[in-house]
Design a protein around this motif. Structure first.
Motif, PDB file in Angstrom:
ATOM      1  N   ALA A 172       2.977  -2.890  13.099  1.00 21.28           N
ATOM      2  CA  ALA A 172       4.019  -3.839  12.689  1.00 21.28           C
ATOM      3  C   ALA A 172       5.296  -3.575  13.473  1.00 21.28           C
ATOM      4  O   ALA A 172       6.065  -4.483  13.784  1.00 21.28           O
ATOM      5  CB  ALA A 172       4.278  -3.732  11.191  1.00 21.28           C
ATOM      6  N   ALA A 173       5.546  -2.301  13.784  1.00 24.34           N
ATOM      7  CA  ALA A 173       6.749  -1.949  14.509  1.00 24.34           C
ATOM      8  C   ALA A 173       6.663  -2.420  15.954  1.00 24.34           C
ATOM      9  O   ALA A 173       7.635  -2.916  16.518  1.00 24.34           O
ATOM     10  CB  ALA A 173       6.965  -0.432  14.464  1.00 24.34           C
ATOM     11  N   ALA A 186       3.601  -7.801   7.462  1.00 28.61           N
ATOM     12  CA  ALA A 186       4.826  -7.142   7.910  1.00 28.61           C
ATOM     13  C   ALA A 186       5.777  -6.870   6.733  1.00 28.61           C
ATOM     14  O   ALA A 186       6.450  -5.840   6.693  1.00 28.61           O
ATOM     15  CB  ALA A 186       5.539  -7.990   8.957  1.00 28.61           C
ATOM     16  N   ARG A 187       5.781  -7.798   5.779  1.00 24.68           N
ATOM     17  CA  ARG A 187       6.675  -7.596   4.629  1.00 24.68           C
ATOM     18  C   ARG A 187       6.237  -6.374   3.822  1.00 24.68           C
ATOM     19  O   ARG A 187       7.042  -5.621   3.309  1.00 24.68           O
ATOM     20  CB  ARG A 187       6.687  -8.849   3.744  1.00 24.68           C
ATOM     21  CG  ARG A 187       7.269 -10.059   4.463  1.00 24.68           C
ATOM     22  CD  ARG A 187       7.702 -11.108   3.492  1.00 24.68           C
ATOM     23  NE  ARG A 187       6.615 -11.503   2.579  1.00 24.68           N
ATOM     24  CZ  ARG A 187       6.784 -12.356   1.583  1.00 24.68           C
ATOM     25  NH1 ARG A 187       7.968 -12.883   1.369  1.00 24.68           N
ATOM     26  NH2 ARG A 187       5.786 -12.664   0.802  1.00 24.68           N
ATOM     27  N   MET A 189       4.687  -3.842   5.075  1.00 28.25           N
ATOM     28  CA  MET A 189       5.012  -2.649   5.851  1.00 28.25           C
ATOM     29  C   MET A 189       6.493  -2.281   5.702  1.00 28.25           C
ATOM     30  O   MET A 189       6.859  -1.121   5.633  1.00 28.25           O
ATOM     31  CB  MET A 189       4.679  -2.884   7.341  1.00 28.25           C
ATOM     32  CG  MET A 189       3.188  -2.976   7.613  1.00 28.25           C
ATOM     33  SD  MET A 189       2.310  -1.511   7.040  1.00 28.25           S
ATOM     34  CE  MET A 189       1.299  -2.184   5.743  1.00 28.25           C
ATOM     35  N   SER A 190       7.342  -3.319   5.637  1.00 37.20           N
ATOM     36  CA  SER A 190       8.762  -3.085   5.409  1.00 37.20           C
ATOM     37  C   SER A 190       8.958  -2.386   4.064  1.00 37.20           C
ATOM     38  O   SER A 190       9.709  -1.411   3.948  1.00 37.20           O
ATOM     39  CB  SER A 190       9.507  -4.424   5.435  1.00 37.20           C
ATOM     40  OG  SER A 190      10.813  -4.277   4.935  1.00 37.20           O
ATOM     41  N   LEU A 191       8.213  -2.868   3.068  1.00 42.00           N
ATOM     42  CA  LEU A 191       8.293  -2.284   1.733  1.00 42.00           C
ATOM     43  C   LEU A 191       7.862  -0.812   1.751  1.00 42.00           C
ATOM     44  O   LEU A 191       8.529   0.069   1.197  1.00 42.00           O
ATOM     45  CB  LEU A 191       7.399  -3.073   0.782  1.00 42.00           C
ATOM     46  CG  LEU A 191       7.474  -2.705  -0.696  1.00 42.00           C
ATOM     47  CD1 LEU A 191       8.784  -3.207  -1.271  1.00 42.00           C
ATOM     48  CD2 LEU A 191       6.301  -3.292  -1.465  1.00 42.00           C
ATOM     49  N   VAL A 192       6.734  -0.556   2.445  1.00 43.48           N
ATOM     50  CA  VAL A 192       6.233   0.822   2.513  1.00 43.48           C
ATOM     51  C   VAL A 192       7.260   1.729   3.201  1.00 43.48           C
ATOM     52  O   VAL A 192       7.510   2.854   2.765  1.00 43.48           O
ATOM     53  CB  VAL A 192       4.878   0.864   3.268  1.00 43.48           C
ATOM     54  CG1 VAL A 192       4.459   2.305   3.526  1.00 43.48           C
ATOM     55  CG2 VAL A 192       3.815   0.142   2.457  1.00 43.48           C
ATOM     56  N   SER A 193       7.883   1.217   4.263  1.00 41.44           N
ATOM     57  CA  SER A 193       8.843   2.062   4.980  1.00 41.44           C
ATOM     58  C   SER A 193      10.043   2.387   4.092  1.00 41.44           C
ATOM     59  O   SER A 193      10.544   3.511   4.096  1.00 41.44           O
ATOM     60  CB  SER A 193       9.298   1.386   6.273  1.00 41.44           C
ATOM     61  OG  SER A 193      10.174   0.315   6.008  1.00 41.44           O
TER      62      SER A 193
END
Lengths: 290, 393
Positions: A172-173, A186-187, A189-193
Motif C-alpha cells: 500500500a505504501a 488502503a484504508r 492499511m492506514s488504520l493498521v498503521s
C-alpha cells in the motif's frame, strides 16, 4: 575527563535515545504507509503514561495496567483514524497532516482537563536501586527501556518484512492503486498503521513515565525528539529510526556533558535543520510516491 | 472586489466601535463595583502555581462581597490565563486595562512573564502587584513606580540558603538551574549573592524544565565533587533532578528553591523528594510556629478557609502570595474610601507604597524605596521527610 563520566554519558544517551527511537518508530510506521506525518504521535506517548497511572490508581496490578494502557491507546489510535483521518478521504497529505495537529491539540486539552496539569509519577517495573556499571549508574528501569526498545524494533521489523500484513502495508505504501488491484484495502492499511503507531507510542509512554514523570503536556517535547529521530532515519526503515534515535540521544548527552548543558536541546533542532536541508528532496519524492 | 471593500468597512466599523462600547459599559459599572484584574498562569508549566492563586482570589472575592464589600460596593476580580506565556500575558493585561477598566492588576505568576508586562503596565499607569519571585521585577525602584510584589525576592531566598550552608560548614556548591525565566533569574541571584557569603560555585549547569532526563548535567556536577547541590526550578524539572541524583547515588545535601513549594513536587519526585531542603514562607509550617509569631493567626485562618473549600492539605505559599496581593489592593481601596478620596489607579498606587500588612508571605512594610517590604524573617527552611514537610530550623 574521567572514564566513569564518559560511561555515564553513554548510558544516559542510549537510554534516552531508545525512547526517542520508539517515539520515532510511530512516526515512521504511519509515514511509510500513508505519507502522513502524524503530529499526534507524542500524544499517544502521553496517553500511555497517563492511562497506566490511572489504572494503577484504580488498583490494577502493574503488568495488567501497563498492557491494558497499551491496548486502550491502540483503540484511541484506531478511533483517531476512523473519526479524523478516514472521513477526509482523498484529501491531500498536507490536509491530513493538519488534521493530526488538530487531533494532537484536542487530545492534549482533554488530557489536561481530565488528569489536571500536575506531573504524576509511575512506580518502576522492578526496583529503584541503581546498579553500578564501570563507575556509572543505571536504573533497572533504563535496562527495561533499552530491552523493550530492542524487542519492539525487532518485532516491528519482522512484522513488516515477514508477515502478510507487513507485505500488504508495504504494498500500500509503494503503490496504493496497484495494491488495491490485488485486493489490498488502503484504508484498512492506514488504520493498521495508526493502531501500530499508537501501540508503540503507548509502550514508550509506559516505560518512560517511571524514569521521569507523566503529565498531560509531555507529548510535545517527546514528539519533537521522536520526529527528529524519524527524520534522521529517513522516515523509512526500522533500523534508520533506531540509529536516528540513538544518535540523537548520544549527541545530546555528550554535548551536554562535554560542551555545555545549554546546548542540550539545541542539538535536536540542529539535527532537524540539517536533516531537512539534506533530505528535503528525498522526503518530497517519498510523498509523491505515497 | 466589492466584497473585500465591504468586509474592510465592516471591520473598521467593528474595531472603531469596540472602544466606545467599552467606555459606555465602564461608566455604568464603576458606580456599582470596584474592578481589579489578575493575569495568572492557569496552563503551561507555571500552572501548578497559578491554580491556587486563582482559587485564593475567588475565595477572597466571595468573602469580601459576602461581608458587604467595600463601603457597600462589591469587588469584582477578573482573571485571565497567561498560559505561562509572555505574549499572551501582555494581551491579557491590555484587555484588563483597556476593555475591563480595572483599577489595579495582580500577577503574573512567574518572573519572566511579569518582567514582560512591565512596560505595558507603566505606560497605562495602573498599579501592578506581581506574584513572582525575581528582584528585577521591582528594581531599580525608580523605574518601577507602578510595580509592587508580594513573594520574597530571589536574593532573600538565596541568602537564606547560603546562611544555612555556612551553618553546616559547607562552602563548595554546585548549582543547576532551569532555562525558563524562573531559573535564569534564580541563577543570577545564586551567582550574585556569592559576594556576600563564603560560598564558591564549583559547577554551574542548566536544564530545560520540560526535559525528562538530567543525568548528564548531574554527572558533570558529580565530577567536581561539590559538598552540596542547589537546584533552581519549578516542580516538574526539579523532580527529575532529585530522581536522577538518587540514580547516580549522589548523597550530598540537595537544596532547592521555593519553586517546589507545593505538594506536586513530592507527587512527581516520590521517594527522591526525601531529604530535599528548601526555603519557603511560613505557611507550610504554620502549626509549628511559636504563638508569639505575628503571622501565626493569619496563616492558620487562611489555611483553614482555603482547605475548607478546596480540600485538606491544598493551601500553599503561591495562593498566599495572591492573598497578600488581594489584601494590599483592597486595603488601599478601603483607605481611599475612608479618607473620602476618589478611588483611582493613582490613588491605589500611593496607598500601596505606604502599606503595612501582616500577610501570608511575611509582615509587609512598603516604602518608596522598597516595593516588597519583607525582611529575611519572612522565610523559614523546610526539609522533606517521609513525603512530609518538616521544619529544618
Amino acid at each position: 575527563m574521567a572514564t566513569w563520566q564518559l560511561v555515564q554519558y553513554l548510558v544516559t544517551g542510549i537510554t534516552v535515545g531508545s525512547i526517542y527511537a520508539i517515539v520515532g518508530l510511530g512516526f515512521t510506521i504511519i509515514y511509510s504507509v500513508t505519507g502522513i506525518i502524524n503530529f499526534a504521535q507524542g500524544e499517544f506517548v502521553m496517553l500511555g503514561g497517563m492511562i497506566a497511572f490511572s489504572l494503577i490508581g484504580l488498583g490494577f496490578p502493574m503488568p495488567v495496567a501497563l498492557i491494558l494502557a497499551v491496548v486502550l491507546v491502540t483503540l484511541v489510535g484506531i478511533i483517531f483514524n476512523l473519526v479524523a483521518i478516514r472521513p477526509a478521504g482523498r484529501a491531500s497529505t498536507i490536509t491530513l497532516i493538519i488534521i493530526t495537529i488538530g487531533g494532537a491539540l484536542f487530545i492534549r486539552a482533554v488530557a489536561g482537563l481530565y488528569w489536571g496539569r500536575d506531573a504524576v509519577a509511575l512506580p518502576p517495573f522492578t526496583g529503584d536501586e541503581s546498579l553500578s556499571f564501570l563507575g556509572a549508574y543505571i536504573l533497572p528501569q533504563s535496562l527495561w527501556v533499552i530491552g523493550i526498545t530492542a524487542v519492539l524494533m525487532v518485532g516491528v521489523y519482522l512484522l513488516l518484512n515477514r508477515t502478510l500484513v507487513g507485505k500488504a502495508l508495504k504494498a500500500a505504501a509503494i503503490n496504493r492503486r496497484a495494491a488495491a488491484l490485488v485486493g489490498i484495502d488502503a484504508r484498512m492499511m492506514s488504520l493498521v498503521s495508526f493502531a501500530l503507531a499508537a501501540a508503540t507510542g503507548a509502550v514508550a509512554g509506559v516505560v518512560i513515565a517511571p524514569l521521569s514523570y507523566a503529565s498531560y503536556d509531555m507529548g510535545i517535547m517527546l514528539g519533537l525528539k521522536g520526529f527528529v529521530a524519524a527524520a534522521m532515519g529517513g522516515f523509512t526503515g526500522v533500523w534508520g529510526v533506531f540509529l536516528g534515535g540513538l544518535g540523537l540521544g548520544l549527541a545530546e548527552s555528550l554535548a551536554a556533558g562535554y560542551i555545555s548543558s545549554s546546548y542540550k536541546n539545541a542539538i535536536a533542532l540542529i539535527f532537524l535543520f540539517a536533516v531537512l536541508l539534506i533530505r528535503s528532496r528525498r522526503l518530497m519524492v517519498g510523498e509523491e510516491g505515497a | 472586489m466589492k466584497k473585500v471593500v465591504f468586509i474592510a468597512l465592516a471591520l473598521i466599523l467593528v474595531i472603531g466601535i469596540t472602544p466606545l462600547m467599552a467606555c459606555g459599559g465602564e461608566e455604568g459599572e464603576t458606580t456599582e463595583e470596584y474592578i481589579i484584574g489578575a493575569v495568572l498562569a492557569l496552563s503551561g508549566h507555571g500552572s501548578s502555581l497559578g491554580e491556587p492563586e486563582k482559587q485564593t482570589l475567588e475565595m477572597l472575592e466571595d468573602e469580601l462581597n459576602a461581608a458587604g464589600g467595600i463601603d457597600g460596593k462589591n469587588i469584582k476580580v477578573i482573571i485571565y490565563d497567561t498560559e505561562t506565556d509572555s505574549t499572551t500575558a501582555i494581551i491579557a493585561t491590555k484587555r484588563l486595562i483597556e476593555q475591563d477598566n480595572v483599577l489595579a492588576v495582580m500577577g503574573a505568576t512567574t518572573s519572566g512573564v511579569s518582567m514582560a508586562m512591565l512596560d505595558t503596565i507603566t505606560d497605562a499607569q495602573v498599579p501592578l502587584v506581581s506574584l513572582a519571585a525575581s528582584d528585577e521585577i521591582i528594581q531599580p525602584v525608580e523605574q518601577r513606580y507602578w510595580i509592587f510584589k508580594t513573594p520574597q525576592t530571589n536574593s532573600q531566598v538565596v541568602g537564606r540558603l547560603y546562611q544555612y550552608l555556612e551553618s553546616q560548614d559547607i562552602d563548595e556548591v554546585a548549582i543547576i538551574s532551569a532555562t525558563d525565566g524562573f531559573g535564569v533569574l534564580g541563577h543570577g541571584a545564586l551567582v550574585g549573592e556569592t559576594e556576600n557569603w563564603d560560598i564558591t560555585i564549583v559547577a554551574d549547569e542548566t536544564f530545560d524544565p520540560d526535559d525528562t532526563d538530567m543525568t548528564t548535567q548531574l554527572t558533570v556536577i558529580k565530577g567536581y565533587t561539590p559538598e552540596a547541590v542547589i537546584c533552581w526550578g519549578t516542580d516538574k524539572g526539579s523532580s527529575v533532578v532529585a530522581k536522577n541524583m538518587q540514580t547516580l547515588q549522589m548523597d550530598m545535601p540537595l537544596l532547592m528553591s521555593h519553586g517546589i513549594a507545593s505538594m506536586d513536587f513530592i507527587d512527581a519526585a516520590g521517594d527522591a523528594a526525601n531529604g530535599v531542603i528548601f526555603p519557603v514562607g511560613k505557611l507550610p509550617v504554620a502549626e509549628l510556629l511559636p504563638d508569639t509569631d505575628p503571622q501565626k493567626d493569619v496563616l492558620l485562618e487562611y489555611k483553614a478557609d482555603f482547605e475548607e473549600l478546596y480540600g485538606e492539605g491544598s493551601a500553599d505559599t503561591f495562593g498566599g502570595h495572591a492573598w497578600d496581593a488581594f489584601k494590599l489592593v483592597t486595603n488601599a481601596i478601603q483607605d481611599l474610601v475612608d479618607e473620602g478620596a476618589d478611588v483611582t489607579s493613582a490613588g491605589i498606587r500611593d496607598k500601596l507604597e505606604t502599606a503595612q500588612l501582616t500577610g501570608i508571605s511575611g509582615v509587609f512594610h512598603m516604602s518608596a524605596t522598597d516595593h516588597l517590604g519583607l525582611g529575611p524573617d519572612a522565610l523559614t527552611l523546610v526539609e522533606i521527610v517521609d513525603g512530609e514537610w518538616t521544619s529544618a530550623e
